[in-house]
Design a protein around this motif. Structure first.
Motif, PDB file in Angstrom:
ATOM      1  N   THR A 124       0.843  -1.199   0.000  1.00 54.47           N
ATOM      2  CA  THR A 124       0.000   0.000   0.000  1.00 54.47           C
ATOM      3  C   THR A 124       0.879   1.251   0.000  1.00 54.47           C
ATOM      4  OG1 THR A 124      -1.819  -1.089   1.146  1.00 54.47           O
ATOM      5  CG2 THR A 124      -1.712   1.312   1.322  1.00 54.47           C
ATOM      6  N   VAL A 125       0.593   2.152  -0.938  1.00 57.27           N
ATOM      7  CA  VAL A 125       1.311   3.423  -1.035  1.00 57.27           C
ATOM      8  C   VAL A 125       0.283   4.533  -1.235  1.00 57.27           C
ATOM      9  CG1 VAL A 125       2.974   4.790  -2.349  1.00 57.27           C
ATOM     10  CG2 VAL A 125       3.358   2.327  -2.037  1.00 57.27           C
ATOM     11  N   TRP A 126       0.123   5.387  -0.237  1.00 57.22           N
ATOM     12  CA  TRP A 126      -0.733   6.559  -0.387  1.00 57.22           C
ATOM     13  C   TRP A 126       0.047   7.639  -1.135  1.00 57.22           C
ATOM     14  CZ3 TRP A 126      -4.337   8.084   4.227  1.00 57.22           C
ATOM     15  CH2 TRP A 126      -5.149   6.990   4.561  1.00 57.22           C
ATOM     16  N   LYS A 127      -0.624   8.302  -2.056  1.00 59.63           N
ATOM     17  CA  LYS A 127       0.030   9.304  -2.894  1.00 59.63           C
ATOM     18  C   LYS A 127      -0.687  10.642  -2.776  1.00 59.63           C
ATOM     19  CE  LYS A 127       1.129   5.521  -6.066  1.00 59.63           C
ATOM     20  NZ  LYS A 127       0.801   4.879  -7.368  1.00 59.63           N
ATOM     21  N   THR A 128      -0.047  11.688  -3.294  1.00 66.09           N
ATOM     22  CA  THR A 128      -0.628  13.023  -3.206  1.00 66.09           C
ATOM     23  C   THR A 128      -0.230  13.878  -4.397  1.00 66.09           C
ATOM     24  OG1 THR A 128      -0.816  15.018  -1.838  1.00 66.09           O
ATOM     25  CG2 THR A 128       1.302  13.869  -1.802  1.00 66.09           C
ATOM     26  N   THR A 129      -1.060  14.865  -4.670  1.00 66.31           N
ATOM     27  CA  THR A 129      -0.745  15.858  -5.700  1.00 66.31           C
ATOM     28  C   THR A 129       0.220  16.917  -5.175  1.00 66.31           C
ATOM     29  OG1 THR A 129      -2.688  17.129  -5.009  1.00 66.31           O
ATOM     30  CG2 THR A 129      -2.972  15.602  -6.856  1.00 66.31           C
ATOM     31  N   GLU A 130       0.410  16.954  -3.875  1.00 61.61           N
ATOM     32  CA  GLU A 130       1.289  17.969  -3.284  1.00 61.61           C
ATOM     33  C   GLU A 130       2.754  17.642  -3.585  1.00 61.61           C
ATOM     34  OE1 GLU A 130      -0.282  20.721  -1.139  1.00 61.61           O
ATOM     35  OE2 GLU A 130      -1.562  19.883  -2.713  1.00 61.61           O
ATOM     36  N   THR A 131       3.592  18.653  -3.538  1.00 60.68           N
ATOM     37  CA  THR A 131       5.019  18.450  -3.797  1.00 60.68           C
ATOM     38  C   THR A 131       5.773  18.017  -2.547  1.00 60.68           C
ATOM     39  OG1 THR A 131       5.410  20.811  -3.422  1.00 60.68           O
ATOM     40  CG2 THR A 131       5.038  20.104  -5.699  1.00 60.68           C
ATOM     41  N   THR A 132       5.119  18.090  -1.412  1.00 64.90           N
ATOM     42  CA  THR A 132       5.736  17.676  -0.154  1.00 64.90           C
ATOM     43  C   THR A 132       5.281  16.266   0.211  1.00 64.90           C
ATOM     44  OG1 THR A 132       5.791  18.097   2.235  1.00 64.90           O
ATOM     45  CG2 THR A 132       3.851  18.852   1.048  1.00 64.90           C
ATOM     46  N   PRO A 133       6.132  15.485   0.889  1.00 63.17           N
ATOM     47  CA  PRO A 133       5.720  14.146   1.326  1.00 63.17           C
ATOM     48  C   PRO A 133       4.847  14.169   2.575  1.00 63.17           C
ATOM     49  CG  PRO A 133       7.981  14.537   1.980  1.00 63.17           C
ATOM     50  CD  PRO A 133       7.568  15.733   1.159  1.00 63.17           C
ATOM     51  N   HIS A 134       4.650  15.363   3.143  1.00 62.32           N
ATOM     52  CA  HIS A 134       3.844  15.498   4.359  1.00 62.32           C
ATOM     53  C   HIS A 134       2.597  16.321   4.056  1.00 62.32           C
ATOM     54  CE1 HIS A 134       7.194  13.919   6.699  1.00 62.32           C
ATOM     55  NE2 HIS A 134       7.978  14.794   6.096  1.00 62.32           N
ATOM     56  N   VAL A 135       1.412  15.762   4.379  1.00 62.38           N
ATOM     57  CA  VAL A 135       0.149  16.462   4.177  1.00 62.38           C
ATOM     58  C   VAL A 135      -0.700  16.282   5.427  1.00 62.38           C
ATOM     59  CG1 VAL A 135      -1.950  16.646   2.786  1.00 62.38           C
ATOM     60  CG2 VAL A 135       0.217  16.049   1.683  1.00 62.38           C
ATOM     61  N   ASN A 136      -1.370  17.360   5.847  1.00 61.11           N
ATOM     62  CA  ASN A 136      -2.287  17.309   6.981  1.00 61.11           C
ATOM     63  C   ASN A 136      -3.593  17.983   6.578  1.00 61.11           C
ATOM     64  OD1 ASN A 136      -3.626  18.648   9.482  1.00 61.11           O
ATOM     65  ND2 ASN A 136      -2.299  17.090  10.372  1.00 61.11           N
ATOM     66  N   MET A 137      -4.703  17.295   6.789  1.00 56.39           N
ATOM     67  CA  MET A 137      -6.020  17.845   6.476  1.00 56.39           C
ATOM     68  C   MET A 137      -6.930  17.648   7.670  1.00 56.39           C
ATOM     69  SD  MET A 137      -6.661  16.468   2.549  1.00 56.39           S
ATOM     70  CE  MET A 137      -6.923  14.765   3.048  1.00 56.39           C
TER      71      MET A 137
END
Length: 339
Positions: free
Chosen positions: A188-201
């Motif tokens: 399992t690999v969660w991905k994001t559109t953000e350029t940072t590897p850290h996201v908080n929502m």
């Protein structure tokens, strides 16, 4: 204000098929699932619609609605778990008695997600997007799926933490079930559109299968704006969505419709589950869809999360306040059961 049911020890599970029932040649699967749940201390009430399936539905809409209404009003039934999803649950929405619904969990996904969303939007009662009953027939449960009991046992005012799964299932092997039904073979690999590897929502959770829930836009069962204003005091919403069958262009059309309908007003972020669909059209990929949405809404987009038709699934509670974190391709979801 959001109200939260609570799963008690030895609860009675009502099993009804508001969408598709189980055809005769698969009846053994539902018997096994019910037996497994009884061995875990639950009581089971299995209704008539579970055992029938014809013309893409378990029964006529009026019968399905009446059975669901009865279970929602029955004091001795604590939680409702349909056997699985299907195709035509939307037919029963205008036949449901939302005012008479007692506080109890409804748990499921796929076609059932439009029922979950409608209940939360119309009543302010939290609902649970997660496993269905058929997938609980194994000798055990993987650690991600097994959290459904912990999540639904959380008390009002408390919080519960879930993590992204270690592995997920790429393909169903119905004739070769594992001890916990799924074949968890892929990392399992969660991905994001953000350029940072850290996201908080942070925000209130809403969502479901986009194939289905898009069809209540503009109806009394998809009034997100009124819910946001009257039930959650204009708090931001985190949407979790999963795509069962849509191509990338159909997914894009659906998301634009949601945006134009105001569903993404005051949005803190969007999460997309892994999908067996998302067929590329003329070079237009699902990553293109995610990137365009992130840029238009100016919110982070996470994708390939544990939600939907490529299990296992995190149990998401419609209406709960959530803090979602992504760090180096691993995710966590803490849900707060606050009014």
């Amino acid at each position: 204000m959001i109200t939260y049911p609570s799963l008690k020890k030895g609860a009675t599970i009502g099993v009804t098929a508001p969408s598709s029932g189980v055809p005769e040649y698969l009846h053994e699967l539902i018997r096994l699932a019910c037996s497994r749940m009884e061995s875990r201390g639950y009581s089971i009430v299995c209704k008539d619609t579970v055992w029938t399936q014809e013309k893409a539905k378990s029964a006529p809409a009026i019968n399905r609605a009446a059975e669901f209404n009865s279970l929602m009003q029955e004091e001795d039934v604590d939680i409702i778990i349909p056997p699985w999803g299907g195709e035509l649950l939307i037919e029963i929405l205008d036949k449901l008695d939302f005012d008479a619904m007692q506080p109890k969990w409804v748990l499921g996904y796929s076609d059932v997600s439009v029922l979950l969303l409608a209940i939360t939007l119309k009543t302010g009662m939290a609902t649970a997007h997660g496993t269905n009953l058929i997938d609980l027939r194994g000798a055990d449960m993987d650690e991600t799926t097994a959290m459904w009991e912990t999540v639904l046992s959380t008390q009002k005012g408390e919080s519960v933490l879930q993590y992204s799964s270690p592995m997920y299932q790429k393909e169903w092997q119905h004739t070769n079930p594992s001890p916990h039904i799924f074949h968890l073979t892929e990392p399992t690999v969660w991905k994001t559109t953000e350029t940072t590897p850290h996201v908080n929502m942070q925000g209130r959770l809403l969502g479901g299968c986009i194939d289905i829930i898009r069809h209540v836009i503009g109806t009394p069962y998809g009034d997100v704006q009124t819910f946001q204003k009257e039930q959650i005091g204009n708090e931001a919403i985190i949407w979790y969505l999963e795509n069962c069958e849509l191509s990338t262009t159909d997914l894009r059309r659906s998301l634009v419709q949601m945006k134009l309908a105001g569903w993404f007003d005051h949005c803190a972020g969007i999460m997309f589950g892994r999908s067996p669909a998302n067929q590329t059209v003329d070079g237009y990929t699902v990553e293109d869809v995610y990137q365009e949405l992130a840029e238009e809404l100016q919110v982070p987009v996470l994708y390939d999360i544990d939600c939907g038709h490529m299990p296992p699934q995190i149990t998401f509670i419609n209406g709960a306040f959530a803090e979602v974190e992504l760090s180096f391709e691993k995710g966590s979801v803490r849900q707060y059961f606050r009014p």
